[in-house]
Design a protein around this motif. Structure first.
Motif, PDB file in Angstrom:
ATOM      1  N   ARG A 141      60.777  -6.345   0.207  1.00 10.45           N
ATOM      2  CA  ARG A 141      62.284  -6.911   0.173  1.00 10.45           C
ATOM      3  C   ARG A 141      62.857  -5.748   1.126  1.00 10.45           C
ATOM      4  N   TRP A 142      63.375  -6.295   1.942  1.00  9.53           N
ATOM      5  CA  TRP A 142      64.180  -5.415   2.954  1.00  9.53           C
ATOM      6  C   TRP A 142      65.375  -5.676   2.973  1.00  9.53           C
ATOM      7  N   PRO A 143      66.443  -4.943   2.141  1.00  7.30           N
ATOM      8  CA  PRO A 143      68.030  -5.389   2.015  1.00  7.30           C
ATOM      9  C   PRO A 143      68.635  -5.206   3.448  1.00  7.30           C
ATOM     10  N   VAL A 144      68.423  -5.578   4.615  1.00  2.36           N
ATOM     11  CA  VAL A 144      68.887  -5.338   5.716  1.00  2.36           C
ATOM     12  C   VAL A 144      70.147  -6.204   6.208  1.00  2.36           C
ATOM     13  N   GLU A 145      70.385  -7.254   5.261  1.00  2.00           N
ATOM     14  CA  GLU A 145      71.473  -7.980   5.510  1.00  2.00           C
ATOM     15  C   GLU A 145      72.857  -7.221   5.453  1.00  2.00           C
ATOM     16  N   GLY A 146      73.678  -7.137   6.483  1.00  2.00           N
ATOM     17  CA  GLY A 146      74.884  -6.305   6.316  1.00  2.00           C
ATOM     18  C   GLY A 146      74.722  -4.780   5.916  1.00  2.00           C
ATOM     19  N   ALA A 147      73.407  -4.284   6.242  1.00  3.20           N
ATOM     20  CA  ALA A 147      73.336  -2.807   5.880  1.00  3.20           C
ATOM     21  C   ALA A 147      73.989  -2.059   6.916  1.00  3.20           C
ATOM     22  N   THR A 148      74.719  -0.790   6.714  1.00  5.09           N
ATOM     23  CA  THR A 148      75.154   0.284   7.741  1.00  5.09           C
ATOM     24  C   THR A 148      74.479   1.531   7.192  1.00  5.09           C
ATOM     25  N   LEU A 149      74.607   2.288   8.270  1.00  2.69           N
ATOM     26  CA  LEU A 149      73.938   3.857   7.857  1.00  2.69           C
ATOM     27  C   LEU A 149      75.000   4.556   7.005  1.00  2.69           C
ATOM     28  N   PHE A 150      74.604   5.427   6.053  1.00  2.00           N
ATOM     29  CA  PHE A 150      75.269   6.254   5.683  1.00  2.00           C
ATOM     30  C   PHE A 150      75.103   7.716   5.762  1.00  2.00           C
ATOM     31  N   ALA A 151      73.973   8.004   5.437  1.00  5.31           N
ATOM     32  CA  ALA A 151      73.628   9.544   5.649  1.00  5.31           C
ATOM     33  C   ALA A 151      72.061   9.660   5.632  1.00  5.31           C
ATOM     34  N   ALA A 152      71.643  10.806   5.989  1.00  5.01           N
ATOM     35  CA  ALA A 152      70.074  10.926   5.773  1.00  5.01           C
ATOM     36  C   ALA A 152      69.814  12.497   5.550  1.00  5.01           C
ATOM     37  N   TYR A 153      68.854  12.718   4.802  1.00  6.64           N
ATOM     38  CA  TYR A 153      68.610  14.230   4.304  1.00  6.64           C
ATOM     39  C   TYR A 153      67.128  14.491   4.185  1.00  6.64           C
ATOM     40  N   ARG A 154      66.857  15.782   4.316  1.00  4.31           N
ATOM     41  CA  ARG A 154      65.466  16.122   3.749  1.00  4.31           C
ATOM     42  C   ARG A 154      65.559  15.960   2.414  1.00  4.31           C
ATOM     43  N   THR A 155      64.373  15.732   1.835  1.00  2.00           N
ATOM     44  CA  THR A 155      64.300  15.574   0.223  1.00  2.00           C
ATOM     45  C   THR A 155      64.029  16.928  -0.509  1.00  2.00           C
ATOM     46  N   PRO A 156      64.746  16.965  -1.675  1.00  2.00           N
ATOM     47  CA  PRO A 156      64.480  18.291  -2.369  1.00  2.00           C
ATOM     48  C   PRO A 156      63.049  17.951  -2.890  1.00  2.00           C
ATOM     49  N   ALA A 157      62.804  19.170  -4.004  1.00  2.20           N
ATOM     50  CA  ALA A 157      61.332  19.120  -4.453  1.00  2.20           C
ATOM     51  C   ALA A 157      61.460  18.038  -5.598  1.00  2.20           C
ATOM     52  N   PHE A 159      61.190  14.805  -5.581  1.00  2.00           N
ATOM     53  CA  PHE A 159      61.829  13.638  -5.291  1.00  2.00           C
ATOM     54  C   PHE A 159      61.107  12.435  -5.337  1.00  2.00           C
ATOM     55  N   PHE A 160      61.714  11.236  -5.966  1.00  2.00           N
ATOM     56  CA  PHE A 160      61.284   9.928  -5.966  1.00  2.00           C
ATOM     57  C   PHE A 160      61.974   8.869  -5.329  1.00  2.00           C
ATOM     58  N   PRO A 161      61.198   8.000  -4.460  1.00  2.00           N
ATOM     59  CA  PRO A 161      59.709   8.150  -4.204  1.00  2.00           C
ATOM     60  C   PRO A 161      59.543   9.288  -3.539  1.00  2.00           C
ATOM     61  N   PRO A 162      58.200   9.774  -3.423  1.00  2.46           N
ATOM     62  CA  PRO A 162      58.093  11.236  -2.673  1.00  2.46           C
ATOM     63  C   PRO A 162      58.156  10.828  -1.260  1.00  2.46           C
ATOM     64  N   GLY A 163      58.372  11.876  -0.472  1.00  2.00           N
ATOM     65  CA  GLY A 163      58.778  11.820   0.745  1.00  2.00           C
ATOM     66  C   GLY A 163      59.263  12.996   1.296  1.00  2.00           C
ATOM     67  N   ALA A 164      59.486  13.152   2.878  1.00  2.00           N
ATOM     68  CA  ALA A 164      59.907  14.423   3.410  1.00  2.00           C
ATOM     69  C   ALA A 164      61.495  14.057   3.544  1.00  2.00           C
ATOM     70  N   SER A 203      77.343   8.731  -5.136  1.00  2.00           N
ATOM     71  CA  SER A 203      76.935   8.837  -6.291  1.00  2.00           C
ATOM     72  C   SER A 203      75.396   8.960  -6.487  1.00  2.00           C
ATOM     73  N   LEU A 204      74.747   8.226  -5.374  1.00  2.00           N
ATOM     74  CA  LEU A 204      73.355   8.266  -5.331  1.00  2.00           C
ATOM     75  C   LEU A 204      72.934   9.752  -4.874  1.00  2.00           C
ATOM     76  N   ILE A 205      73.639   9.940  -3.659  1.00  2.00           N
ATOM     77  CA  ILE A 205      73.570  11.255  -3.179  1.00  2.00           C
ATOM     78  C   ILE A 205      73.578  12.501  -4.199  1.00  2.00           C
ATOM     79  N   ASP A 206      74.788  12.302  -5.000  1.00  2.00           N
ATOM     80  CA  ASP A 206      74.932  13.461  -6.005  1.00  2.00           C
ATOM     81  C   ASP A 206      73.699  13.424  -7.262  1.00  2.00           C
ATOM     82  N   ALA A 207      73.536  12.216  -7.464  1.00  2.00           N
ATOM     83  CA  ALA A 207      72.706  12.212  -8.484  1.00  2.00           C
ATOM     84  C   ALA A 207      71.190  12.883  -8.308  1.00  2.00           C
ATOM     85  N   GLN A 208      70.926  12.572  -6.794  1.00  2.00           N
ATOM     86  CA  GLN A 208      69.511  13.291  -6.287  1.00  2.00           C
ATOM     87  C   GLN A 208      69.514  14.600  -5.681  1.00  2.00           C
TER      88      GLN A 208
END
Length: 219
Positions: A141-157, A159-164, A203-208
């Motif tokens: 399921r790709w929730p692309v309808e009406g999607a807009t970019l907010f931000a991008a980060y390198r992930t901390p140790a 992190f889930f799902p695991p990735g860079a 809130s997602l950014i802060d929690a992660q």
């Protein structure tokens, strides 16, 4: 005979007069040259040529300089679910028996798989973790309808799902509830998706604990 000759001379005189009139028309009076007929010039169109409209412009996308991240952002904003599917990459993770509990734990082993067997999975999350295996990954399921970019980060140790890298999107429509969702990426493609759990982007950014920006938050 004198009458016949007289008539003949009269006819001859009339012929000479007619010839003189024709010659006069051709040459003009007093020997002037005849005025030639001039064709009527065509009237040029006064309609101006069509004006070319300027090429459509759009605001350039923020770029991270990381090919897999920028490509994923481009496809999400274009609404291209099929092209996103082509960017899916599986990750090898050791499975666990009995099935683990909690977000971020390893995938469960199937009956025939010993504990610790490395399996290929595509991790997803929506309040809880799910691991999709090859053969059961279509369609994501790709929730692309009406999607807009907010931000991008390198992930901390851890992190889930695991990735860079992780890209955070706003959600403005579609059937999947929640105002924010994420794509997780490696340098090669998309390795996970987090549909969120009712979080706002911030809130997602802060929690992660996301702090290592590669694209700053967009207003």
């Amino acid at each position: 005979m004198p009458r016949v000759r007289s008539a003949w001379f009269a006819y001859l005189a009339l012929s000479l007069v007619a010839a003189a009139i024709v010659a006069s028309m051709a040459c003009g009076d007093d020997g002037d040259a005849a005025i030639p007929l001039t064709p009527v010039p065509s009237v040029a169109s006064t309609t101006p040529p069509p004006t070319e409209l300027p090429a459509a412009t759009r605001t350039p996308l923020p770029m991270s300089g990381i090919a897999s991240v920028d490509r994923a952002i481009e496809l999400v904003l274009a609404g291209s679910a099929s092209s996103l599917q082509e960017q899916v990459r599986f990750t090898k993770i050791a499975c666990a028996k009995p099935p683990p509990q909690g977000l971020g734990g390893p995938p469960p082993c199937m009956d025939a798989e010993p504990d610790g067997t490395e399996i290929s999975v595509f991790p997803t999350a929506q309040c809880e973790a799910t691991y999709l295996r090859p053969g059961k990954v279509l369609p994501i399921r790709w929730p692309v309808e009406g999607a807009t970019l907010f931000a991008a980060y390198r992930t901390p140790a851890r992190f889930f799902p695991p990735g860079a890298y992780v890209v955070v999107f706003r959600r403005h429509g579609g059937a999947i509830a929640g105002p924010a969702w994420e794509l997780v990426l490696s340098d090669d493609g998309i390795v996970g998706i987090n549909y969120g759990c009712g979080d706002t982007p911030q809130s997602l950014i802060d929690a992660q604990s996301l702090t290592d920006e590669i694209i700053a938050p967009q207003e």
